[in-house]
Motif scaffolding. Structure first.
Motif, mmCIF file in Angstrom:
data_model
loop_
_atom_site.group_PDB
_atom_site.id
_atom_site.type_symbol
_atom_site.label_atom_id
_atom_site.label_comp_id
_atom_site.label_asym_id
_atom_site.label_seq_id
_atom_site.Cartn_x
_atom_site.Cartn_y
_atom_site.Cartn_z
ATOM 1 N N ARG A 28 0.058 9.004 0.649
ATOM 2 C CA ARG A 28 0.886 7.837 0.348
ATOM 3 C C ARG A 28 0.551 6.641 1.231
ATOM 4 O O ARG A 28 0.433 5.519 0.756
ATOM 5 C CB ARG A 28 2.358 8.199 0.520
ATOM 6 C CG ARG A 28 3.306 7.049 0.271
ATOM 7 C CD ARG A 28 4.752 7.417 0.522
ATOM 8 N NE ARG A 28 5.163 8.502 -0.337
ATOM 9 C CZ ARG A 28 5.749 9.620 0.094
ATOM 10 N NH1 ARG A 28 5.995 9.792 1.367
ATOM 11 N NH2 ARG A 28 6.101 10.553 -0.760
ATOM 12 N N GLN A 68 -4.547 5.832 0.829
ATOM 13 C CA GLN A 68 -5.143 5.202 -0.351
ATOM 14 C C GLN A 68 -4.245 5.266 -1.573
ATOM 15 O O GLN A 68 -4.621 4.815 -2.634
ATOM 16 C CB GLN A 68 -6.481 5.878 -0.667
ATOM 17 C CG GLN A 68 -7.494 5.721 0.432
ATOM 18 C CD GLN A 68 -8.744 6.531 0.157
ATOM 19 O OE1 GLN A 68 -8.750 7.426 -0.685
ATOM 20 N NE2 GLN A 68 -9.801 6.230 0.884
ATOM 21 N N GLY A 69 -3.094 5.836 -1.437
ATOM 22 C CA GLY A 69 -2.180 5.974 -2.562
ATOM 23 C C GLY A 69 -2.064 7.423 -2.975
ATOM 24 O O GLY A 69 -3.027 8.177 -2.918
ATOM 25 N N ARG A 129 -7.515 5.569 -7.847
ATOM 26 C CA ARG A 129 -6.486 6.024 -6.916
ATOM 27 C C ARG A 129 -5.635 4.835 -6.537
ATOM 28 O O ARG A 129 -6.136 3.722 -6.420
ATOM 29 C CB ARG A 129 -7.136 6.612 -5.668
ATOM 30 C CG ARG A 129 -6.133 7.054 -4.630
ATOM 31 C CD ARG A 129 -6.790 7.662 -3.446
ATOM 32 N NE ARG A 129 -7.148 9.029 -3.791
ATOM 33 C CZ ARG A 129 -8.060 9.733 -3.162
ATOM 34 N NH1 ARG A 129 -8.739 9.212 -2.171
ATOM 35 N NH2 ARG A 129 -8.306 10.968 -3.514
ATOM 36 N N GLY A 130 -4.335 5.056 -6.369
ATOM 37 C CA GLY A 130 -3.472 3.945 -5.994
ATOM 38 C C GLY A 130 -2.056 4.367 -5.700
ATOM 39 O O GLY A 130 -1.701 5.546 -5.737
ATOM 40 N N HIS A 131 -1.227 3.355 -5.425
ATOM 41 C CA HIS A 131 0.168 3.582 -5.065
ATOM 42 C C HIS A 131 1.096 3.563 -6.273
ATOM 43 O O HIS A 131 2.179 4.134 -6.216
ATOM 44 C CB HIS A 131 0.625 2.518 -4.061
ATOM 45 C CG HIS A 131 -0.151 2.545 -2.781
ATOM 46 N ND1 HIS A 131 0.048 3.504 -1.813
ATOM 47 C CD2 HIS A 131 -1.138 1.760 -2.312
ATOM 48 C CE1 HIS A 131 -0.769 3.291 -0.799
ATOM 49 N NE2 HIS A 131 -1.510 2.230 -1.082
ATOM 50 N N ASP A 132 0.689 2.906 -7.351
ATOM 51 C CA ASP A 132 1.517 2.777 -8.546
ATOM 52 C C ASP A 132 0.904 3.583 -9.684
ATOM 53 O O ASP A 132 -0.270 3.391 -10.032
ATOM 54 C CB ASP A 132 1.637 1.304 -8.940
ATOM 55 C CG ASP A 132 2.570 1.095 -10.109
ATOM 56 O OD1 ASP A 132 3.591 1.803 -10.197
ATOM 57 O OD2 ASP A 132 2.272 0.222 -10.948
#
Length: 115
Positions: free
Chosen positions: A77, A80-81, A95-98
């Motif tokens: 978290r 890189q997400g 890859r991401g947070h959203d």
């Protein structure tokens, strides 16, 4: 007389934690899954809830390796997400947070030119 508290026993130990998708995350994933099923691209899916990762696997046919894996890794978290889309060959496509922005890599494959 002194009363001593008994030492805690392992009989009531909590089971190991499992990472799972939340209802809102599943609704986003199943929304894109439904569009691919309607287009005839995908036929089956599987969900795995493990100790460190939750995986939503997408299959073209039931008895083959997954085409894509949508993974949730909460330990990533802050780096890189925690969401990622992994291809059939193990390559991380996005890859991401959203979750919605991560799944856009799959939506591009749904758009086709109409004759």
């Amino acid at each position: 007389m002194n009363y001593q508290v008994p030492p805690p026993s392992n009989l009531h130990a909590l089971p190991p934690e499992q990472i799972a998708f939340h209802r809102t995350e599943l609704s986003v994933i199943l929304s894109i899954y439904g569009r691919f099923v309607a287009a005839g691209e995908w036929r089956d899916y599987g969900i795995s809830c493990l100790r460190e990762v939750a995986i939503f696997s997408v299959f073209r046919r039931t008895a083959e390796n997954p085409m894509y894996r949508i993974e949730k890794r909460p330990k990533m978290r802050d780096k890189q997400g925690m969401y990622s889309v992994v291809g059939m060959d193990g390559q991380i496509l996005r890859r991401g947070h959203d979750l919605k922005t991560v799944l856009r890599v799959l939506e591009r494959k749904l758009i086709r030119a109409v004759d």
